[in-house]
Scaffold this motif. Sequence first.
Motif, short mmCIF file in Angstrom:
data_model
loop_
_atom_site.label_atom_id
_atom_site.label_comp_id
_atom_site.label_asym_id
_atom_site.label_seq_id
_atom_site.Cartn_x
_atom_site.Cartn_y
_atom_site.Cartn_z
N HIS A 35 0.84 -1.20 0.00
CA HIS A 35 0.00 0.00 0.00
C HIS A 35 0.88 1.25 0.00
O HIS A 35 2.04 1.20 0.39
N HIS A 36 0.30 2.36 -0.43
CA HIS A 36 1.08 3.60 -0.54
C HIS A 36 1.41 4.19 0.83
O HIS A 36 0.72 3.95 1.82
N ASN A 37 2.49 4.93 0.86
CA ASN A 37 2.92 5.65 2.05
C ASN A 37 3.09 7.13 1.71
O ASN A 37 4.05 7.77 2.12
N PHE A 38 2.15 7.66 0.96
CA PHE A 38 2.24 9.05 0.53
C PHE A 38 2.05 10.01 1.71
O PHE A 38 2.40 11.18 1.61
N ASP A 39 1.50 9.52 2.81
CA ASP A 39 1.29 10.36 4.01
C ASP A 39 2.39 10.19 5.05
O ASP A 39 2.33 10.77 6.12
N LEU B 68 12.26 9.71 1.87
CA LEU B 68 10.87 9.79 1.43
C LEU B 68 10.67 11.02 0.56
O LEU B 68 11.28 12.06 0.76
N GLU B 69 9.78 10.87 -0.43
CA GLU B 69 9.39 12.00 -1.25
C GLU B 69 8.47 12.90 -0.43
O GLU B 69 8.08 12.56 0.68
N ASN C 252 1.43 -0.56 -14.76
CA ASN C 252 2.05 0.59 -15.43
C ASN C 252 1.38 1.91 -15.11
O ASN C 252 1.99 2.97 -15.28
N ASP C 253 0.12 1.88 -14.69
CA ASP C 253 -0.65 3.12 -14.56
C ASP C 253 -0.85 3.59 -13.12
O ASP C 253 -1.71 4.42 -12.87
N ILE C 254 -0.07 3.10 -12.18
CA ILE C 254 -0.25 3.49 -10.78
C ILE C 254 0.68 4.64 -10.40
O ILE C 254 1.67 4.90 -11.09
N ASP C 255 0.34 5.29 -9.31
CA ASP C 255 1.19 6.38 -8.80
C ASP C 255 2.56 5.85 -8.39
O ASP C 255 2.65 4.81 -7.73
N THR C 256 3.58 6.56 -8.78
CA THR C 256 4.92 6.24 -8.29
C THR C 256 5.09 6.88 -6.91
O THR C 256 4.34 7.77 -6.53
N GLY C 257 6.09 6.43 -6.19
CA GLY C 257 6.39 7.03 -4.89
C GLY C 257 6.63 6.00 -3.81
O GLY C 257 7.01 4.86 -4.09
N ASP C 258 6.41 6.43 -2.57
CA ASP C 258 6.71 5.62 -1.39
C ASP C 258 5.58 4.65 -1.09
O ASP C 258 4.41 5.02 -1.08
N TYR C 259 5.97 3.40 -0.81
CA TYR C 259 5.01 2.34 -0.50
C TYR C 259 5.54 1.51 0.66
O TYR C 259 6.73 1.57 1.01
#
Length: 159
Positions: free
Chosen positions: A76-80, A93-94, A128-135
């Motif tokens: 799962h994402h860790n955008f927060d 982290l971004e 291919n179409d998911i958000d990049t970043g921290d997970y």
Amino acid sequence: MKFTPKYFYYLSFMIVIASCSNDDSIDKDEEKPTISVNYNEGFPQGCTQLTRGETYNFRAKVTDNKVLASYSIDIHHNFDHHTHDDQTTECDLEDVKQAINPFIFIENYSIENELTSYEINIPVTIPNDIDTGDYHCAYSVTDETGWQARTSIDVKIIE
């Protein structure tokens, strides 16, 4: 024969005494299972970068002193920038961001045949179409009596 209350009390007392026991021979499971990705094939390791469109084998060793019952994997994402209790590796982290199309992978699996050790090996394709970043990649294992262990690893999904 006349039934009197004293026989009733005597019988009740005997049933209570017979049902109580000091039998310590019951083999209680008082240990949690374990999870490890800290071996050559364990995947992912902390701060691993995963590329969209690629398939990876997520691998971890799980063990228990009695019998393993099930495991799960949760990506799962860790955008927060939330954390999990057992994270030991600190990754760069971004910036915090809103999820638009995050990757979410949650699957549960049974472990058959009363095993005490097992290697999780699950192929996962990063869309291919998911958000990049921290997970986070979180593994969980449960033994036959309900004890559970968890571990979470920081990863990054890139282009």
